[in-house]
Design a protein around this motif. Structure first.
Motif, short mmCIF file in Angstrom:
data_model
loop_
_atom_site.label_atom_id
_atom_site.label_comp_id
_atom_site.label_asym_id
_atom_site.label_seq_id
_atom_site.Cartn_x
_atom_site.Cartn_y
_atom_site.Cartn_z
N ASP A 91 41.37 34.28 39.43
CA ASP A 91 42.34 34.47 38.59
C ASP A 91 42.27 35.90 38.11
OD1 ASP A 91 40.26 34.73 36.90
OD2 ASP A 91 40.37 32.48 36.12
N SER B 284 43.90 36.70 44.63
CA SER B 284 43.67 36.22 43.24
C SER B 284 45.11 36.60 42.55
CB SER B 284 42.81 37.01 42.56
OG SER B 284 41.54 36.76 43.21
N GLY C 126 44.49 28.37 38.95
CA GLY C 126 43.49 27.54 39.01
C GLY C 126 43.37 26.77 40.25
N ILE C 127 42.51 26.03 40.62
CA ILE C 127 42.19 25.55 42.10
C ILE C 127 43.45 24.80 42.56
CG2 ILE C 127 41.26 23.31 40.86
CD1 ILE C 127 40.43 25.13 44.22
N VAL D 200 35.41 31.29 39.86
CA VAL D 200 35.66 30.14 38.77
C VAL D 200 35.49 30.91 37.51
CG1 VAL D 200 34.56 28.20 37.93
CG2 VAL D 200 34.66 28.40 40.16
N TYR D 201 36.31 30.63 36.43
CA TYR D 201 36.20 31.15 35.20
C TYR D 201 35.91 29.93 34.40
CZ TYR D 201 36.92 32.96 30.41
OH TYR D 201 36.69 33.30 29.06
N ASN E 56 38.42 28.49 30.97
CA ASN E 56 39.61 27.97 31.02
C ASN E 56 39.71 27.24 32.24
OD1 ASN E 56 40.79 29.64 32.78
ND2 ASN E 56 41.44 31.00 30.96
N ASP E 57 38.90 27.06 33.10
CA ASP E 57 39.44 26.40 34.60
C ASP E 57 39.63 24.83 34.35
OD1 ASP E 57 39.51 28.90 35.98
OD2 ASP E 57 38.13 28.17 37.68
N ASP F 117 42.99 24.39 32.97
CA ASP F 117 44.18 24.88 34.35
C ASP F 117 44.60 23.37 34.77
OD1 ASP F 117 44.46 27.31 33.67
OD2 ASP F 117 42.82 28.09 35.09
N TRP G 2 38.93 18.35 38.51
CA TRP G 2 38.71 19.68 39.25
C TRP G 2 37.68 19.73 40.22
CZ3 TRP G 2 34.26 22.75 39.63
CH2 TRP G 2 34.17 23.91 39.92
N TRP H 131 30.67 32.25 39.62
CA TRP H 131 30.73 31.52 38.10
C TRP H 131 30.95 32.49 37.05
CZ3 TRP H 131 31.43 26.24 37.37
CH2 TRP H 131 31.16 25.38 38.67
#
Length: 332
Positions: free
Chosen positions: A59, A87, A92-93, A116-117, A120-121, A124, A214, A235
């Motif tokens: 992201d 990116s 998101g995924i 991954v964040y 907020n993932d 999302d 997720w 991560w």
């Protein structure tokens, strides 16, 4: 009056059909919706290369401007090592899964980095709702965008034309913490649910359900990756996990926490559960820079912006060093 009602009904039907068709085009990636972003992060040669060493999905943490982006720093630090960065801010995924397989087939990467964040993932996957704090229109948009992914894309394109986007820059440049200058999106999350961050990192309440959704999407992504391709899941920790300075700032913004020790532990539940649930994928490696960030961040050397949840230049440099060592790029 009847004519007006019929006209409005036709407009609604046409709009829904148009959105439905656009959603199909978006999900099937019939056209490259993010070509402009890709061109901004890669050279034309990289976008045409069919034998890439490393492909990156992420992201805004991975899509920052070149020169201050950890991905670009990896390019420069590892000789004869090709990188292509797909990116996109706000991704998101679910969005990644609309086009990842095509990119993998085209570029045949030796390795993939999926960023991954943790901040907020999970949101999302399923947006926050709060009818008491936000308008019906905003809540309806959040709900609709959970089902129509293309709405997020359209919103992103409209945001580019919105002059209010410039509001974020003063906050990123400001050296002192100031609630008035802090990232609007973060404050909106906290206004919607003051426990959202604590529940995300500890997988509590509704966020446990978000996590199951997720992890299912993550498995869809990994199933599309050939078994001989190494996957690194990076991560990115939330600033509140890194030091008490950021933790207290988040509390000042209205965040509520039940267990600071648990969220600042290197094996916090979101990370540890995902590592366990994805353990059947033998080509997957989990990269957790939290302990590294905790050791590097200090009063005179902050890794995150004071009024924004993203890592700053120093944070990007530190992350590139961490990845360079963890991924052993000198051996490629």
């Amino acid at each position: 009056m009847n004519k007006i009602c019929k006209l409005l009904f036709k407009i609604v039907i046409i709009a829904f059909v148009t959105l439905f068709l656009f959603e199909i085009c978006y999900r099937l990636n019939i056209i490259d919706f993010y070509n402009v972003q890709s061109q901004g992060l890669n050279t034309s040669e990289e976008l045409e290369d069919t034998a890439i060493d490393l492909m990156v999905f992420g992201d805004s943490f991975s899509a920052t401007s070149k020169e201050i982006n950890y991905v670009d720093m990896l390019r420069k630090s590892a000789l004869d090592f090709s990188v292509v960065n797909f990116s996109v801010p706000g991704f998101g995924i679910r969005q990644v899964n609309t086009f990842a397989q095509k990119k993998i087939k085209k570029h045949h990467p030796k390795a993939i980095l999926y960023q991954v964040y943790v901040g907020n993932d999970l949101i999302d996957v399923n947006h926050l709702w709060n009818l008491e704090e936000f308008s019906i229109a905003r809540n309806l948009y959040w709900e609709a965008s959970d089902h129509f992914l293309s709405l997020g894309y359209l919103n992103q394109r409209l945001a580019i034309l919105n002059v209010k986007k410039e509001i974020r820059l003063p906050g990123m440049l400001k050296k002192e913490f100031d609630t008035d200058f802090y990232d609007i999106r973060t404050k909106r999350f906290l206004k919607s649910d003051c426990y959202y961050l604590d529940d995300t990192l500890l997988l509590k309440g509704d966020f446990k359900k978000r996590y199951f959704s997720w992890i299912g999407h993550m498995k869809t992504f990994l199933d599309a990756v050939p078994e001989d391709v190494t996957v690194y899941i990076l991560w990115i920790p939330h600033a509140a996990q890194v030091s008490d300075y950021y933790f207290e700032n988040m509390k000042t913004l209205g965040a509520m926490f039940q267990n600071k020790t648990a969220i600042q532990h290197q094996d916090y539940p979101f990370f540890s559960e995902a590592k366990k649930d994805l353990s059947t994928y033998k080509n997957v490696n989990h990269l957790n820079p939290l302990p590294f960030f905790q050791a590097k961040d200090s009063l005179h050397s902050r890794l995150y912006f004071v009024n924004d949840p993203h890592i700053n230049l120093n944070g990007n440099i530190s992350l590139s060093i961490f990845l360079h060592n963890e991924m052993s790029l000198n051996n490629n």
